[in-house]
Design a protein around this motif. Structure first.
Motif, PDB file in Angstrom:
ATOM      1  N   ARG A 149     -10.674  -0.915  -4.822  1.00  0.00           N
ATOM      2  CA  ARG A 149      -9.513  -0.367  -4.133  1.00  0.00           C
ATOM      3  C   ARG A 149      -9.892   0.940  -3.450  1.00  0.00           C
ATOM      4  O   ARG A 149     -10.606   1.773  -4.020  1.00  0.00           O
ATOM      5  CB  ARG A 149      -8.374  -0.135  -5.118  1.00  0.00           C
ATOM      6  N   TYR A 176      -8.149   4.081  -0.886  1.00  0.00           N
ATOM      7  CA  TYR A 176      -6.874   4.663  -0.438  1.00  0.00           C
ATOM      8  C   TYR A 176      -7.144   5.791   0.550  1.00  0.00           C
ATOM      9  O   TYR A 176      -8.120   6.525   0.420  1.00  0.00           O
ATOM     10  CB  TYR A 176      -6.109   5.247  -1.632  1.00  0.00           C
ATOM     11  N   TYR A 196      -3.766   1.601   1.809  1.00  0.00           N
ATOM     12  CA  TYR A 196      -4.809   1.273   0.866  1.00  0.00           C
ATOM     13  C   TYR A 196      -5.326  -0.152   1.074  1.00  0.00           C
ATOM     14  O   TYR A 196      -4.658  -0.992   1.673  1.00  0.00           O
ATOM     15  CB  TYR A 196      -4.371   1.504  -0.580  1.00  0.00           C
ATOM     16  N   GLU A 255      -1.104  -2.201   2.061  1.00  0.00           N
ATOM     17  CA  GLU A 255       0.126  -1.432   2.255  1.00  0.00           C
ATOM     18  C   GLU A 255      -0.138  -0.306   3.245  1.00  0.00           C
ATOM     19  O   GLU A 255      -1.205   0.308   3.220  1.00  0.00           O
ATOM     20  CB  GLU A 255       0.628  -0.849   0.925  1.00  0.00           C
ATOM     21  N   SER A 260     -10.498   3.305  -6.607  1.00  0.00           N
ATOM     22  CA  SER A 260     -10.275   2.958  -8.006  1.00  0.00           C
ATOM     23  C   SER A 260     -10.937   1.616  -8.279  1.00  0.00           C
ATOM     24  O   SER A 260     -11.166   0.811  -7.373  1.00  0.00           O
ATOM     25  CB  SER A 260      -8.781   2.898  -8.341  1.00  0.00           C
ATOM     26  N   GLY A 284      -9.737  -0.889  -9.854  1.00  0.00           N
ATOM     27  CA  GLY A 284      -8.862  -2.032  -9.741  1.00  0.00           C
ATOM     28  C   GLY A 284      -7.414  -1.614  -9.774  1.00  0.00           C
ATOM     29  O   GLY A 284      -7.102  -0.419  -9.747  1.00  0.00           O
ATOM     30  N   PRO A 285      -6.509  -2.591  -9.836  1.00  0.00           N
ATOM     31  CA  PRO A 285      -5.064  -2.285  -9.833  1.00  0.00           C
ATOM     32  C   PRO A 285      -4.665  -1.378 -10.992  1.00  0.00           C
ATOM     33  O   PRO A 285      -5.149  -1.537 -12.110  1.00  0.00           O
ATOM     34  CB  PRO A 285      -4.427  -3.665  -9.975  1.00  0.00           C
ATOM     35  N   SER A 286      -3.789  -0.438 -10.692  1.00  0.00           N
ATOM     36  CA  SER A 286      -3.226   0.450 -11.711  1.00  0.00           C
ATOM     37  C   SER A 286      -4.293   1.206 -12.497  1.00  0.00           C
ATOM     38  O   SER A 286      -4.092   1.550 -13.660  1.00  0.00           O
ATOM     39  CB  SER A 286      -2.346  -0.354 -12.675  1.00  0.00           C
ATOM     40  N   GLN A 287      -5.414   1.475 -11.869  1.00  0.00           N
ATOM     41  CA  GLN A 287      -6.475   2.272 -12.486  1.00  0.00           C
ATOM     42  C   GLN A 287      -6.532   3.650 -11.828  1.00  0.00           C
ATOM     43  O   GLN A 287      -6.059   3.824 -10.707  1.00  0.00           O
ATOM     44  CB  GLN A 287      -7.820   1.562 -12.346  1.00  0.00           C
ATOM     45  N   PRO A 288      -7.099   4.646 -12.517  1.00  0.00           N
ATOM     46  CA  PRO A 288      -7.135   6.003 -11.959  1.00  0.00           C
ATOM     47  C   PRO A 288      -7.793   6.051 -10.591  1.00  0.00           C
ATOM     48  O   PRO A 288      -8.800   5.379 -10.339  1.00  0.00           O
ATOM     49  CB  PRO A 288      -7.954   6.778 -12.994  1.00  0.00           C
ATOM     50  N   GLN A 289      -7.220   6.867  -9.716  1.00  0.00           N
ATOM     51  CA  GLN A 289      -7.767   7.057  -8.387  1.00  0.00           C
ATOM     52  C   GLN A 289      -8.603   8.334  -8.378  1.00  0.00           C
ATOM     53  O   GLN A 289      -8.160   9.382  -8.837  1.00  0.00           O
ATOM     54  CB  GLN A 289      -6.633   7.155  -7.362  1.00  0.00           C
ATOM     55  N   HIS A 290      -9.807   8.204  -7.814  1.00  0.00           N
ATOM     56  CA  HIS A 290     -10.744   9.318  -7.745  1.00  0.00           C
ATOM     57  C   HIS A 290     -10.920   9.698  -6.290  1.00  0.00           C
ATOM     58  O   HIS A 290     -11.243   8.848  -5.456  1.00  0.00           O
ATOM     59  CB  HIS A 290     -12.080   8.928  -8.377  1.00  0.00           C
ATOM     60  N   PHE A 291     -10.721  10.993  -6.010  1.00  0.00           N
ATOM     61  CA  PHE A 291     -10.700  11.462  -4.635  1.00  0.00           C
ATOM     62  C   PHE A 291     -12.035  12.036  -4.180  1.00  0.00           C
ATOM     63  O   PHE A 291     -12.796  12.610  -4.974  1.00  0.00           O
ATOM     64  CB  PHE A 291      -9.639  12.569  -4.475  1.00  0.00           C
ATOM     65  N   TYR A 327       3.335   5.376 -14.227  1.00  0.00           N
ATOM     66  CA  TYR A 327       2.020   5.993 -14.366  1.00  0.00           C
ATOM     67  C   TYR A 327       2.124   7.409 -13.825  1.00  0.00           C
ATOM     68  O   TYR A 327       2.603   7.617 -12.704  1.00  0.00           O
ATOM     69  CB  TYR A 327       0.978   5.177 -13.594  1.00  0.00           C
ATOM     70  N   TYR A 369      -3.511  16.153 -11.371  1.00  0.00           N
ATOM     71  CA  TYR A 369      -4.742  16.450 -10.660  1.00  0.00           C
ATOM     72  C   TYR A 369      -4.912  17.958 -10.531  1.00  0.00           C
ATOM     73  O   TYR A 369      -3.937  18.712 -10.420  1.00  0.00           O
ATOM     74  CB  TYR A 369      -4.723  15.820  -9.262  1.00  0.00           C
ATOM     75  N   PRO A 389      -8.606  16.554  -4.824  1.00  0.00           N
ATOM     76  CA  PRO A 389      -7.991  16.581  -6.156  1.00  0.00           C
ATOM     77  C   PRO A 389      -8.876  15.855  -7.163  1.00  0.00           C
ATOM     78  O   PRO A 389      -9.424  14.793  -6.863  1.00  0.00           O
ATOM     79  CB  PRO A 389      -6.676  15.828  -5.944  1.00  0.00           C
ATOM     80  N   LEU A 391      -8.907  14.186 -11.010  1.00  0.00           N
ATOM     81  CA  LEU A 391      -8.040  13.708 -12.077  1.00  0.00           C
ATOM     82  C   LEU A 391      -8.319  14.455 -13.368  1.00  0.00           C
ATOM     83  O   LEU A 391      -9.448  14.533 -13.830  1.00  0.00           O
ATOM     84  CB  LEU A 391      -8.262  12.207 -12.282  1.00  0.00           C
ATOM     85  N   ARG A 438       1.200   7.103 -19.556  1.00  0.00           N
ATOM     86  CA  ARG A 438       2.131   6.028 -19.240  1.00  0.00           C
ATOM     87  C   ARG A 438       3.336   6.188 -20.153  1.00  0.00           C
ATOM     88  O   ARG A 438       3.226   6.779 -21.227  1.00  0.00           O
ATOM     89  CB  ARG A 438       1.454   4.666 -19.404  1.00  0.00           C
ATOM     90  N   GLU A 458       0.485   0.728  -5.320  1.00  0.00           N
ATOM     91  CA  GLU A 458      -0.647   1.567  -5.670  1.00  0.00           C
ATOM     92  C   GLU A 458      -0.521   3.003  -5.196  1.00  0.00           C
ATOM     93  O   GLU A 458      -1.351   3.836  -5.531  1.00  0.00           O
ATOM     94  CB  GLU A 458      -1.921   0.948  -5.091  1.00  0.00           C
TER      95      GLU A 458
END
Lengths: 113, 112
Positions: free
Chosen positions: A31, A33, A48, A56, A95, A97-104, B32, B36, B44, B46, B51, B98
């Motif tokens: 994923r 974004y 994303y 989306e 990330s 996969g779905p609903s996993q932490p996003q790293h910027f 969720y 950050y 940012p 994490l 949850r 997402e």
């Protein structure tokens, strides 16, 4: 460094020009974004991808904006006919996969003259 | 309409003190809630996330407290250090979407 990589870090351009940014996600992250951050604000979601599919898009992503992830690896964000209001930090995140932490990544700062 | 409201806008604490940042959300579909940390010129990073099935999560000096009925969550930084001086953002997302919705941020200054 195996984090999210964004290039260029800074871009200065004249109003009306086209610009393109690149994002290389963390390896094996499906994923990807794009967010935009203006001074003193939190990041705002733009779009994303799941692999190469764009799933989306925000209302913020006008017709002048286009994003691609052609082979499901790196992604590009293009802004056509830039305007003053496009000045911002453009952030990419990934990330696993779905609903996993996003790293910027550290973003690309765009300045419109 | 701001979906995630964050306060305070800025915060000054002394070294060794406790920093507390609060967020409130409106959309009950959010499930969720990450925090950050952002330094100037950086993206940012994490810190910690929670949850709604738990009311508290602790990682080192950072703790998230979550109140589902009040639709509020907060970040506590124990033993605050000058190196913690940064801008902190809360965020939220809902299952099936997402996109992260961010608060406006809190600029934390920890004085030595």
């Amino acid at each position: 460094d195996t984090g999210v990589s964004q290039n260029p870090r800074h871009k200065i351009t004249k109003r009306g020009q086209n610009v393109t940014f690149r994002c290389d996600p963390i390896s094996e992250h499906n994923r990807l974004y794009w967010y935009r951050q203006t001074l003193g604000q939190g990041p705002e979601f733009l779009t994303y991808f799941q692999n190469e599919a764009q799933l989306e898009k925000s209302r913020l992503l006008s017709d002048r904006f286009s994003a691609e992830r052609p082979k499901g690896s790196f992604s590009t964000l293009e802004i056509q006919r830039t305007e003053q209001g496009d000045s911002a930090m453009y952030l990419c995140a990934s990330s696993v996969g779905p609903s996993q932490p996003q790293h910027f990544g550290d973003g690309t700062r765009l300045s419109i003259l | 309409q701001q979906q995630v409201k964050q306060s305070p806008q800025s915060l000054i604490v002394q070294k060794g003190g406790i920093s507390i940042i609060n967020c409130a959300y409106e959309n009950t579909a959010f499930d969720y809630f990450p925090w950050y940390q952002q330094f100037p010129g950086k993206g940012p990073a994490l810190l910690i996330a929670i949850r709604p099935d738990v009311s508290e999560k602790k990682e080192g000096r950072f703790t998230i407290s979550f109140n589902k009925s009040a639709k509020q969550f907060s970040l506590h930084i124990m033993d605050s250090q000058p190196g913690d001086s940064a801008t902190y953002f809360c965020a939220a997302s809902r299952g099936g979407s997402e996109k992260l919705v961010f608060g406006k941020g809190t600029k934390l200054t920890v004085n030595p």
